[in-house]
Design a protein around this motif. Structure first.
Motif, short mmCIF file in Angstrom:
data_model
loop_
_atom_site.label_atom_id
_atom_site.label_comp_id
_atom_site.label_asym_id
_atom_site.label_seq_id
_atom_site.Cartn_x
_atom_site.Cartn_y
_atom_site.Cartn_z
N GLN A 110 31.81 -82.92 31.16
CA GLN A 110 30.92 -83.81 31.90
C GLN A 110 29.55 -83.64 31.25
O GLN A 110 29.16 -82.52 30.88
N ASP A 111 28.80 -84.71 31.14
CA ASP A 111 27.47 -84.56 30.51
C ASP A 111 26.61 -83.58 31.31
O ASP A 111 25.78 -82.87 30.74
N SER A 112 26.84 -83.50 32.61
CA SER A 112 26.08 -82.54 33.42
C SER A 112 26.31 -81.09 32.99
O SER A 112 25.50 -80.23 33.28
N GLY A 113 27.42 -80.84 32.30
CA GLY A 113 27.65 -79.50 31.75
C GLY A 113 26.50 -79.08 30.84
O GLY A 113 26.21 -77.89 30.69
N TYR A 114 25.85 -80.05 30.22
CA TYR A 114 24.75 -79.76 29.29
C TYR A 114 23.39 -79.78 29.98
O TYR A 114 22.42 -79.30 29.43
N PHE A 115 23.33 -80.41 31.17
CA PHE A 115 22.03 -80.58 31.82
C PHE A 115 21.72 -79.40 32.75
O PHE A 115 22.60 -78.63 33.12
N GLU A 116 20.48 -79.35 33.18
CA GLU A 116 20.06 -78.32 34.13
C GLU A 116 20.76 -78.54 35.47
O GLU A 116 20.85 -79.68 35.94
N PRO A 117 21.22 -77.44 36.12
CA PRO A 117 21.96 -77.57 37.39
C PRO A 117 21.18 -78.36 38.44
O PRO A 117 21.78 -79.07 39.25
N TYR A 118 19.89 -78.26 38.42
CA TYR A 118 19.06 -78.97 39.39
C TYR A 118 19.34 -80.48 39.37
O TYR A 118 19.16 -81.16 40.37
N CYS A 119 19.79 -80.99 38.23
CA CYS A 119 20.02 -82.44 38.10
C CYS A 119 21.48 -82.83 38.35
O CYS A 119 21.84 -84.00 38.17
#
Ligand SMILES: O=C(O)CCC(=O)C(=O)O
Length: 308
Positions: free
Chosen positions: A134-143
């Motif tokens: 998931q792209d969120s795997g790369y993003f900051e958890p806050y997002c």
């Protein structure tokens, strides 16, 4: 081009949407041109240095990098990912048709995420194969809970044989699955024991179209088993209400966010405001300003959420 209500509903229900006939040749040609100039430049330097036999200038866009990569992967690495920041890329990132589409999903205050990527999927070159993530795997958890829309744009017809994307629909309402560093070392991948048990949909996209994904939609892409390079770009957009490192000339930055918010959803590279009704003066309209933001950005680390 705004999304119809049925398309918006489909995107939110399925976690992805294929939209055809978004771009004409005039929208994609500047990027192809920028890539070609970058190949010309880098190939000429390598020929000069004796590391490449010739520039393969007579080869078409669809095959030239394959010939070059058979001798050296240096040209590939000089282009792949977010390295280019020329006028062609800027034009595409700020293309009004594209921003109209995106506005339907993230609202009228739009940040172009720093994480835009150029992907030449060269036949037989392993780096093009991208594991499930998931792209969120790369993003900051806050997002994690916010929406960051990926717009995946092929520069040639993206077919299953050329390694188009596969997605897992209707699981994007869940949390971000546990990721780990993939054996390739280059990518994050959803850990086997966390892998969702969902349907897999292969999503070919014709030239001129786009695949929209949410940041929590699992997706991957396979091998390119044809002779044609599967050139594509993936761009990302978020609301300006989310963390962003675009410190606009007015001094605005993440004003209303709590102190524990990260500096940006993806801190290593530079975001920039591409559309705003509230702060039109802060919109980055000139390519030079975009280039300066990208080049002068002080690289910030991402938090080590997967214990790497
Ligand atoms: O283009 C690909 O093969 C993979 C793209 C991808 O993983 C992404 O856009 O997040």
């Amino acid at each position: 081009m705004r999304l119809a209500e049925t398309q918006t509903a489909e995107f939110h229900r399925e976690g992805y949407l294929v939209v055809e006939e978004v771009f004409g040749p005039e929208d994609l040609q500047p990027v192809r041109h920028e890539i070609t100039r970058a190949i010309d430049r880098n190939a000429a330097q390598l020929v000069e240095a004796g590391e490449l036999s010739r520039t393969y200038a007579e080869e078409p866009f669809d095959t030239r990098l394959t010939r070059i990569t058979a001798e050296t992967d240096k040209v590939y690495w000089s282009l792949a990912s977010g390295k280019l920041h020329g006028t062609g890329i800027f034009k595409l990132l700020t293309n009004p048709k594209l921003l109209d589409l995106v506005e339907t999903l993230v609202g009228p205050e739009i940040i172009a995420s720093s994480a835009y990527r150029l992907r030449p999927k060269v036949p037989g070159f392993a780096h093009g194969v991208v594991p499930w993530h998931q792209d969120s795997g790369y993003f900051e958890p806050y997002c994690d809970k916010a929406l960051i829309v990926t717009v995946w744009i092929p520069l040639v017809d993206a077919t299953p044989e050329r390694g188009c994307l596969s997605v897992m629909p209707r699981v994007h309402g869940s949390d971000v699955y546990r990721h780990h560093r993939h054996e390739s070392g280059k990518y994050l991948a959803i850990a086997e024991d966390a892998f969702p048990n969902g349907e897999v949909v292969v999503t070919p996209v014709p030239l001129g179209g786009a695949l929209l994904l949410s940041n929590r939609t699992p997706h991957c892409s396979g091998d390119n088993v044809t002779d044609v390079i599967r050139w594509s770009m993936d761009l990302r957009y978020q609301s300006a209400d989310l963390p962003t490192n675009h410190h606009a000339p007015s001094g605005w930055a993440n004003d209303d966010l709590p102190p524990d918010a990260p500096i940006a959803c993806y801190p290593p590279e530079a975001d920039f405001l591409v559309r705003s009704r509230q702060r039109p003066h802060d919109v980055v309209r000139r390519w030079r300003d975009f280039r300066d933001l990208r080049v002068n950005h002080q690289r910030m680390p991402v938090s080590r959420r997967w214990g790497e």
